[in-house]
Design an enzyme around this catalytic site. Structure first.
Site, PDB file in Angstrom:
ATOM      1  N   TYR A 103     -15.455   1.859  14.804  1.00 16.32           N
ATOM      2  CA  TYR A 103     -14.710   0.609  14.799  1.00 16.32           C
ATOM      3  C   TYR A 103     -13.281   0.833  14.327  1.00 16.32           C
ATOM      4  O   TYR A 103     -12.309   0.403  14.975  1.00 16.32           O
ATOM      5  CB  TYR A 103     -15.403  -0.413  13.907  1.00 16.32           C
ATOM      6  CG  TYR A 103     -14.649  -1.710  13.742  1.00 16.32           C
ATOM      7  CD1 TYR A 103     -14.366  -2.509  14.846  1.00 16.32           C
ATOM      8  CD2 TYR A 103     -14.229  -2.143  12.484  1.00 16.32           C
ATOM      9  CE1 TYR A 103     -13.668  -3.706  14.704  1.00 16.32           C
ATOM     10  CE2 TYR A 103     -13.542  -3.337  12.322  1.00 16.32           C
ATOM     11  CZ  TYR A 103     -13.262  -4.113  13.433  1.00 16.32           C
ATOM     12  OH  TYR A 103     -12.583  -5.296  13.286  1.00 16.32           O
ATOM     13  N   LYS A 107      -9.667   0.350  16.465  1.00 16.73           N
ATOM     14  CA  LYS A 107      -8.587  -0.526  16.009  1.00 16.73           C
ATOM     15  C   LYS A 107      -7.296   0.268  15.824  1.00 16.73           C
ATOM     16  O   LYS A 107      -6.198  -0.208  16.150  1.00 16.73           O
ATOM     17  CB  LYS A 107      -8.991  -1.213  14.706  1.00 16.73           C
ATOM     18  CG  LYS A 107      -9.974  -2.363  14.874  1.00 16.73           C
ATOM     19  CD  LYS A 107      -9.307  -3.522  15.607  1.00 16.73           C
ATOM     20  CE  LYS A 107     -10.139  -4.779  15.582  1.00 16.73           C
ATOM     21  NZ  LYS A 107      -9.488  -5.909  16.277  1.00 16.73           N
TER      22      LYS A 107
END
Length: 370
Positions: A103, A107
């Site tokens: 994750y 990002k």
């Protein structure tokens, strides 16, 4: 100004749209999950500013991190370039962008794509590495402990805590939206990274205790200090999860031949609020206090307040009515009473500076006399 919001159906997106709809100078365009990239390209070509809120944070397949975060952002950047205009972009990244997990990596890659857009195409880019965002409309049982706890506690459902001492960093949705609008209006400072100025820290255990105190306040009537800071924001958030059948709750009404008396709200350090009624000719009171103080406001009817100094015997009398809002304050060391001198039922609001304590009431009967 035409503003494009990606991820418009999400928690942050819904709150942002409501705030933008309150303005007359903004037209909102949306791009939501399931829309084709052709739709994105077309709407980018119209936009004067882009809030890029779309993303994936809890997929079934970790590969969705890449497609939903970094690849979507790359597509957005290409659409901006194709527009031929240096459209500003505000991106909701995550505090996890510094961490080495799928994750966080997705990002971080999205951030890099936008920074490249800024350097090569001239678009202003604003990156918000948000911690846990809480507030109305966050999805429970998804990625927010606040949302999950509020939803469950408001419905009498159990909550599960693995580590009550675990600390979480929080930002409130209204503070987030305020920062976003400041950027939109050219008041957001430099970039590319921008922090939400107001951030909070609380343990999971403390969070649960606080939300349970909100729930319990309907029974004990003791309000938390909900006027400022984190407690204010948490209380507003908790209430937003109440089911409609819980929009009201009962309080005890004490009645006798004189009228009724109802306690409405108590505070831990600023007293309590109540109201009472009195039928025509009825007198209430006839007591004094050493330290306790009170404020009376006649809402309806006509009242005669009488005071007598318990040591000197000095007497004072005054009249008020619901036609003019006048606060009458009791003074320690003066016995006092209130009489309904009108023809209709009298209604009076009452504030006392402390919660009534039956063990130490600081209330001593003494007729005012004539």
């Amino acid at each position: 100004m035409k503003v494009l919001i990606t991820g418009a159906n999400g928690f942050v997106g819904k709150n942002l749209i409501v705030h933008l709809r309150e303005r007359a100078d903004v037209d909102v365009l949306t791009f939501c999950r399931g829309d084709d990239l052709e739709v994105l390209n077309a709407k980018v070509s119209e936009a004067d500013f882009i809030f890029h809120l779309a993303g994936v944070n809890r997929p079934q397949d970790p590969l969705e991190f890449q497609s939903g975060n970094s690849e979507l952002t790359l597509s957005l950047c290409e659409a901006v370039k194709a527009s031929g205009r240096a459209i500003p972009v505000l991106y909701t990244s995550s505090s996890q962008a510094t961490q080495d997990n799928p994750y966080g990596a997705s990002k971080r890659a999205a951030e890099l794509a936008l920074q490249t857009l800024a350097s090569e195409h001239g678009s202003s880019v604003y990156l918000f590495r948000l911690p846990n965002v809480f507030g109305k409309w966050a999805k429970p049982n998804y990625n927010s402990a606040v949302a999950t706890f509020c939803h469950n506690i408001a419905r009498g459902l159990p909550i599960h805590i693995n580590n009550p001492d675990a600390c979480i960093s929080l930002v409130y949705i209204d503070d987030v939206i305020s920062a976003f609008l400041a950027v939109l209006d050219g008041r957001g400072g430099g970039g590319p990274f921008i922090d939400i100025e107001v951030q909070y820290s609380i343990t999971v255990g403390e969070l649960a205790v606080q939300l349970e105190a909100f729930r319990d306040s309907r029974e004990n009537m003791i309000s938390e200090a909900v006027g400022t800071g984190l407690i204010r924001a948490l209380y507003s958030t908790y209430l937003s999860y109440l089911p409609t059948e819980c929009f009201t709750y009962d309080v005890v009404q004490h009645g006798d031949a004189r009228g009724v008396f109802v306690e409405m709200l108590k505070t831990r350090d600023s007293g309590q609020f109540s109201f009472f009624t009195a039928h025509p000719g009825v007198t209430r009171g006839g007591h004094y206090h050493h330290t306790k103080t009170e404020k009376f406001l006649v809402i309806r009817g006509c009242a005669c307040f009488r005071f007598r100094h318990i040591e000197s015997g000095e007497f004072h009398e005054l009249f008020t009515s619901g036609e003019k809002s006048v606060i009458v304050e009791t003074v320690p060391g003066w016995t006092h009473d209130i009489t309904n001198v009108g023809d209709d039922e009298m209604i009076v609001m009452l504030w006392a500076n402390e919660i009534f304590d039956r063990a130490r009431p600081d209330t001593y009967a003494m007729p005012v006399g004539t």
